[in-house]
Design a protein around this motif. Sequence first.
Motif, mmCIF file in Angstrom:
data_model
loop_
_atom_site.group_PDB
_atom_site.id
_atom_site.type_symbol
_atom_site.label_atom_id
_atom_site.label_comp_id
_atom_site.label_asym_id
_atom_site.label_seq_id
_atom_site.Cartn_x
_atom_site.Cartn_y
_atom_site.Cartn_z
ATOM 1 N N GLN A 168 -4.990 7.738 -1.993
ATOM 2 C CA GLN A 168 -3.746 7.703 -2.755
ATOM 3 C C GLN A 168 -2.917 8.918 -2.363
ATOM 4 O O GLN A 168 -3.404 10.032 -2.289
ATOM 5 C CB GLN A 168 -4.044 7.732 -4.258
ATOM 6 C CG GLN A 168 -2.804 7.595 -5.092
ATOM 7 C CD GLN A 168 -3.138 7.383 -6.563
ATOM 8 O OE1 GLN A 168 -4.296 7.217 -6.924
ATOM 9 N NE2 GLN A 168 -2.127 7.408 -7.389
ATOM 10 N N ARG A 169 -1.629 8.654 -2.150
ATOM 11 C CA ARG A 169 -0.695 9.733 -1.821
ATOM 12 C C ARG A 169 0.587 9.431 -2.559
ATOM 13 O O ARG A 169 1.308 8.490 -2.214
ATOM 14 C CB ARG A 169 -0.448 9.785 -0.322
ATOM 15 C CG ARG A 169 0.471 10.912 0.064
ATOM 16 C CD ARG A 169 0.548 11.018 1.551
ATOM 17 N NE ARG A 169 1.404 12.134 1.901
ATOM 18 C CZ ARG A 169 2.020 12.259 3.031
ATOM 19 N NH1 ARG A 169 1.857 11.349 3.964
ATOM 20 N NH2 ARG A 169 2.780 13.291 3.270
ATOM 21 N N GLY A 170 0.867 10.163 -3.596
ATOM 22 C CA GLY A 170 2.025 9.889 -4.430
ATOM 23 C C GLY A 170 1.830 8.558 -5.131
ATOM 24 O O GLY A 170 0.815 8.323 -5.776
ATOM 25 N N ALA A 171 2.817 7.689 -5.009
ATOM 26 C CA ALA A 171 2.726 6.374 -5.637
ATOM 27 C C ALA A 171 2.033 5.361 -4.728
ATOM 28 O O ALA A 171 1.705 4.272 -5.158
ATOM 29 C CB ALA A 171 4.124 5.867 -5.987
ATOM 30 N N ALA A 172 1.809 5.736 -3.472
ATOM 31 C CA ALA A 172 1.188 4.819 -2.516
ATOM 32 C C ALA A 172 -0.335 4.896 -2.617
ATOM 33 O O ALA A 172 -0.906 5.976 -2.681
ATOM 34 C CB ALA A 172 1.629 5.159 -1.107
ATOM 35 N N ARG A 173 -0.964 3.734 -2.663
ATOM 36 C CA ARG A 173 -2.421 3.682 -2.731
ATOM 37 C C ARG A 173 -2.905 2.690 -1.681
ATOM 38 O O ARG A 173 -2.388 1.587 -1.577
ATOM 39 C CB ARG A 173 -2.863 3.249 -4.114
ATOM 40 C CG ARG A 173 -4.358 3.255 -4.254
ATOM 41 C CD ARG A 173 -4.755 2.910 -5.666
ATOM 42 N NE ARG A 173 -6.189 2.990 -5.760
ATOM 43 C CZ ARG A 173 -6.835 3.332 -6.829
ATOM 44 N NH1 ARG A 173 -6.178 3.623 -7.927
ATOM 45 N NH2 ARG A 173 -8.137 3.372 -6.833
ATOM 46 N N LEU A 174 -3.892 3.087 -0.924
ATOM 47 C CA LEU A 174 -4.436 2.232 0.139
ATOM 48 C C LEU A 174 -5.928 2.026 -0.050
ATOM 49 O O LEU A 174 -6.653 2.958 -0.372
ATOM 50 C CB LEU A 174 -4.239 2.889 1.510
ATOM 51 C CG LEU A 174 -2.846 2.915 2.096
ATOM 52 C CD1 LEU A 174 -2.848 3.709 3.387
ATOM 53 C CD2 LEU A 174 -2.383 1.503 2.374
ATOM 54 N N LYS A 175 -6.340 0.790 0.145
ATOM 55 C CA LYS A 175 -7.758 0.483 0.271
ATOM 56 C C LYS A 175 -7.930 0.017 1.703
ATOM 57 O O LYS A 175 -7.258 -0.900 2.146
ATOM 58 C CB LYS A 175 -8.178 -0.622 -0.704
ATOM 59 C CG LYS A 175 -8.280 -0.138 -2.116
ATOM 60 C CD LYS A 175 -8.929 -1.175 -2.994
ATOM 61 C CE LYS A 175 -9.086 -0.583 -4.377
ATOM 62 N NZ LYS A 175 -9.933 -1.411 -5.215
ATOM 63 N N LEU A 176 -8.840 0.609 2.398
ATOM 64 C CA LEU A 176 -8.919 0.423 3.842
ATOM 65 C C LEU A 176 -10.364 0.226 4.272
ATOM 66 O O LEU A 176 -11.263 0.890 3.774
ATOM 67 C CB LEU A 176 -8.332 1.672 4.506
ATOM 68 C CG LEU A 176 -8.213 1.743 5.997
ATOM 69 C CD1 LEU A 176 -7.191 0.749 6.494
ATOM 70 C CD2 LEU A 176 -7.815 3.143 6.406
ATOM 71 N N GLU A 177 -10.583 -0.717 5.185
ATOM 72 C CA GLU A 177 -11.880 -0.885 5.848
ATOM 73 C C GLU A 177 -11.639 -0.754 7.342
ATOM 74 O O GLU A 177 -10.770 -1.408 7.896
ATOM 75 C CB GLU A 177 -12.495 -2.255 5.521
ATOM 76 C CG GLU A 177 -13.024 -2.355 4.124
ATOM 77 C CD GLU A 177 -13.841 -3.612 3.895
ATOM 78 O OE1 GLU A 177 -14.151 -4.336 4.867
ATOM 79 O OE2 GLU A 177 -14.171 -3.864 2.726
#
Length: 119
Positions: A92-101
Amino acid sequence: IPRRRRRTHSEAFKQSVISACSAPGVSVAGVALANGLNANQVRRWLRERGVEPPSRRGREAVSPAPTAEPRFVPVTLAPEAEPRPVIRLDVQRGAARLKLEWPIEAADACGAWLRQWLA
């Protein structure tokens, strides 16, 4: 209101319907339906001509077709593939959230991408 007219059928047509009813395994209702007739009408034609309807006839015993003995059929299954290891990130960075494989084989590319995204 238009009056309904009775349909008339030729004797040849009636005979063809009656002969179709005498085929083995055929129902009077099925023959009637196929010819656009009422089954009761076809039964009446049979009765008038002294033909016994199939439901009242002594049905011949129909023996089922001989089937092959069930036997074991070996089946070879492909070995299950081992689950491939992956890198799982929840960033998560600020309002951006990533789920990554990311595939483990490309760990260095994952690191480079992550450094660039966080910069």
